[in-house]
Write an enzyme that holds these catalytic residues in place. Sequence first.
Site, PDB file in Angstrom:
ATOM      1  N   LYS A  98       0.596  -1.377  -0.482  1.00  0.00           N
ATOM      2  CA  LYS A  98       0.213   0.265  -0.047  1.00  0.00           C
ATOM      3  C   LYS A  98       0.709   1.461   0.261  1.00  0.00           C
ATOM      4  O   LYS A  98       1.738   1.309   1.060  1.00  0.00           O
ATOM      5  CB  LYS A  98      -0.891  -0.152   1.134  1.00  0.00           C
ATOM      6  CG  LYS A  98      -2.020   1.329   1.198  1.00  0.00           C
ATOM      7  CD  LYS A  98      -2.052   1.387   2.036  1.00  0.00           C
ATOM      8  CE  LYS A  98      -2.125   2.934   2.475  1.00  0.00           C
ATOM      9  NZ  LYS A  98      -1.469   4.374   2.043  1.00  0.00           N
ATOM     10  N   CYS A 131      14.818  10.186   5.392  1.00  0.00           N
ATOM     11  CA  CYS A 131      15.074  10.117   7.021  1.00  0.00           C
ATOM     12  C   CYS A 131      15.871   9.891   7.897  1.00  0.00           C
ATOM     13  O   CYS A 131      16.334  10.930   8.863  1.00  0.00           O
ATOM     14  CB  CYS A 131      14.200   9.015   7.334  1.00  0.00           C
ATOM     15  SG  CYS A 131      14.807   7.431   5.928  1.00  0.00           S
ATOM     16  N   GLU A 168      10.009   1.601  10.462  1.00  0.00           N
ATOM     17  CA  GLU A 168      11.392   2.524  10.128  1.00  0.00           C
ATOM     18  C   GLU A 168      10.752   4.071  10.157  1.00  0.00           C
ATOM     19  O   GLU A 168       9.968   4.213   8.954  1.00  0.00           O
ATOM     20  CB  GLU A 168      11.875   2.493   8.543  1.00  0.00           C
ATOM     21  CG  GLU A 168      12.684   0.698   8.583  1.00  0.00           C
ATOM     22  CD  GLU A 168      14.024   0.812   8.986  1.00  0.00           C
ATOM     23  OE1 GLU A 168      13.820   1.563   9.055  1.00  0.00           O
ATOM     24  OE2 GLU A 168      14.338  -0.231   9.183  1.00  0.00           O
TER      25      GLU A 168
HETATM   26  P1  NAD Z   1       2.774   9.125   7.223  1.00  0.00           P
HETATM   27  O1  NAD Z   1       3.215   8.074   7.926  1.00  0.00           O
HETATM   28  O2  NAD Z   1       1.587   9.344   6.740  1.00  0.00           O
HETATM   29  O3  NAD Z   1       2.537   7.784   6.028  1.00  0.00           O
HETATM   30  C1  NAD Z   1       3.197   6.729   6.022  1.00  0.00           C
HETATM   31  C2  NAD Z   1       1.856   5.350   5.625  1.00  0.00           C
HETATM   32  O4  NAD Z   1       1.494   4.956   6.417  1.00  0.00           O
HETATM   33  C3  NAD Z   1       1.251   5.779   3.796  1.00  0.00           C
HETATM   34  O5  NAD Z   1       1.427   4.620   2.954  1.00  0.00           O
HETATM   35  C4  NAD Z   1       0.295   5.915   4.819  1.00  0.00           C
HETATM   36  O6  NAD Z   1      -1.300   5.916   3.856  1.00  0.00           O
HETATM   37  C5  NAD Z   1       0.067   5.218   5.626  1.00  0.00           C
HETATM   38  N1  NAD Z   1      -1.217   5.237   7.053  1.00  0.00           N
HETATM   39  C6  NAD Z   1      -1.405   6.211   7.136  1.00  0.00           C
HETATM   40  N2  NAD Z   1      -2.485   6.140   8.880  1.00  0.00           N
HETATM   41  C7  NAD Z   1      -2.223   5.068   8.474  1.00  0.00           C
HETATM   42  C8  NAD Z   1      -2.614   3.601   9.775  1.00  0.00           C
HETATM   43  N3  NAD Z   1      -3.236   4.221  10.460  1.00  0.00           N
HETATM   44  N4  NAD Z   1      -2.515   2.686   9.656  1.00  0.00           N
HETATM   45  C9  NAD Z   1      -1.044   2.001   8.787  1.00  0.00           C
HETATM   46  N5  NAD Z   1      -1.242   2.879   7.743  1.00  0.00           N
HETATM   47  C10 NAD Z   1      -1.167   4.087   7.477  1.00  0.00           C
HETATM   48  O7  NAD Z   1       5.418   9.029   6.802  1.00  0.00           O
HETATM   49  P2  NAD Z   1       4.897  10.522   5.988  1.00  0.00           P
HETATM   50  O8  NAD Z   1       4.231  11.537   5.060  1.00  0.00           O
HETATM   51  O9  NAD Z   1       4.044   9.286   3.952  1.00  0.00           O
HETATM   52  O10 NAD Z   1       6.370  10.819   5.088  1.00  0.00           O
HETATM   53  C11 NAD Z   1       7.447  10.673   6.198  1.00  0.00           C
HETATM   54  C12 NAD Z   1       7.602  10.464   7.334  1.00  0.00           C
HETATM   55  O11 NAD Z   1       8.367   8.827   7.065  1.00  0.00           O
HETATM   56  C13 NAD Z   1       8.971  10.563   7.511  1.00  0.00           C
HETATM   57  O12 NAD Z   1       8.710  11.187   9.402  1.00  0.00           O
HETATM   58  C14 NAD Z   1      10.028  10.361   7.665  1.00  0.00           C
HETATM   59  O13 NAD Z   1      11.615  10.549   7.858  1.00  0.00           O
HETATM   60  C15 NAD Z   1       9.774   9.191   7.602  1.00  0.00           C
HETATM   61  N6  NAD Z   1      10.850   8.624   6.714  1.00  0.00           N
HETATM   62  C16 NAD Z   1      11.151   7.247   7.932  1.00  0.00           C
HETATM   63  C17 NAD Z   1      12.062   6.339   6.489  1.00  0.00           C
HETATM   64  C18 NAD Z   1      13.122   5.062   7.455  1.00  0.00           C
HETATM   65  O14 NAD Z   1      13.550   4.622   6.673  1.00  0.00           O
HETATM   66  N7  NAD Z   1      13.309   5.168   8.646  1.00  0.00           N
HETATM   67  C19 NAD Z   1      12.039   6.800   5.073  1.00  0.00           C
HETATM   68  C20 NAD Z   1      11.288   7.335   5.073  1.00  0.00           C
HETATM   69  C21 NAD Z   1      10.424   8.226   5.724  1.00  0.00           C
END
Ligand code: NAD
Length: 469
Positions: free
Chosen positions: A169, A276, A242
């Site tokens: 997803k 990230c 992550e």
């Molecule tokens: P987000 O948490 O808003 O969304 C990530 C995913 O989770 C999306 O696909 C979203 O639709 C889904 N989601 C939303 N609600 C959910 C729920 N209740 N249960 C399960 N899934 C759900 O993150 P974002 O804004 O898309 O990404 C940015 C963040 O990601 C930043 O904080 C960044 O640091 C982090 N990030 C971390 C890494 C890593 O490897 N540690 C890599 C890239 C990004």
Amino acid sequence: MREYKLLIDGALVDGAAGTMDVVNPATEAPVAACPLADEAQLDAAVAAAKAAFPAWAARPLAERAALIDRLADAMMERRDEFARLLTQEQGKPLDQATGEIMGSVFTLKAFTTMTLDPRVLKDEPGHKVIEYRRPLGVVAAITPWNFPVVLLMNKVGPALLSGNTMVAKPAPTTPLTSLLFAELAKDILPRGVFNILCDRNDLGARLSTHPDVAKIAFTGSTATGKKVMESAAGSVKRITLELGGNDAAIVLDDAEPVETAQKVFQGAMVNAGQVCVAIKRAYVAEPLYDSFCAELARLAKEAIVDDGDKQGTQVGPLQNKAQYEKVKDFLDDAKANGSIIAGGEALDRPGYFIPPTIVRDVAPDARIVQEEQFGPILPVLSYRNVEEVIADVNRSDYGLGGTVWGKDVGRAMDVASRIDSGTVWVNQAMALDPSIPFRGAKQSGFGGELGEEGLHEYTQPHIVNAITA
Ligand code: NAD
């Protein structure tokens, strides 16, 4: 406009919940319509993955590796199409998009060289103990919008190699490259082994509570990661989280200021800071501070900020409107709590453009220092005592990455070893490698991705402990 479909049980299908426009963040014009799944399609995708699991898990690992290799080759053949689409939906400059696609191919191929041979733990007269690695079942892969392709491939490689089946997803604002990958998967993988759903941010919770999902491989924000952890409790699912980070660059007093500033700038501004493990704050030894800030400001003013489709663009737009608004709030905080020496205002044009912004003389407790900005703003702090910097950095709830810079590498490595993060790079930034495990500390998550340990995260160790005589 080209059509995109969901992949459920080996068939490319329309979304039963309609479509949603995916917007190019450089122009705010639609790129294509994304099909939206409803709950019945989510259940169907999980059921398809569950049904495909026994036969896929039973195939020899070498056969699964060969099919993953074909996926990598198919992506490589269409890398230009993937990269262009990635720039259009995500915003990053085309050369960075091409880098992400090449990195994805490389990651898939790296996993095909790994094995899961049984380990003999004891082999004594009359007693033999062997550890096998079994797949878990259906893996839900939930990905964010900053690196939609490589973060999915980090999961596809190990999950499929070890014999799991998948439901992916992607994030609602960057689903198209994942849907393009699904078209390759449809032709190469057996029916049901890889499925993909798109949503309006409304299906993640249902997917991560689904009783037939064995593991959730999640990359995204810490706030959502906490929800995933709660969702997983119902059926004690395995999870890899992550999450976010607030990585510090610590520039020691023997670093070469101009060259280091150039590397730190790159580490902070690549993908418009939406990484990230981007450098999100810099602590610079006082004697170097002025020249370091001046070089950062020069680079920021010279950077070409434009549509990633245009040749020469170095910094593209923020990926989506919500993130753009969030980063504008951080700009206000930076103005109130520091001195802006480059950038500082959103561009007056269509698209979500914020130029590279350097903030000096910033209050250590300002939001721009303490929180993850996830945008092209770098706060730069001066220090006299490195011990205090280490303590400051370690006070964060995050612990994803970090960098230390200095000519005396032994001293720099010693400082690096005292930072409470999963990874700390010395004299380089963001050097991720599929053969090296990557994982967060503290609220940056847990469970490894990449490397052999990353592969093991998709397996259940299974011990057979036998009296043999
Ligand atoms: P987000 O948490 O808003 O969304 C990530 C995913 O989770 C999306 O696909 C979203 O639709 C889904 N989601 C939303 N609600 C959910 C729920 N209740 N249960 C399960 N899934 C759900 O993150 P974002 O804004 O898309 O990404 C940015 C963040 O990601 C930043 O904080 C960044 O640091 C982090 N990030 C971390 C890494 C890593 O490897 N540690 C890599 C890239 C990004």
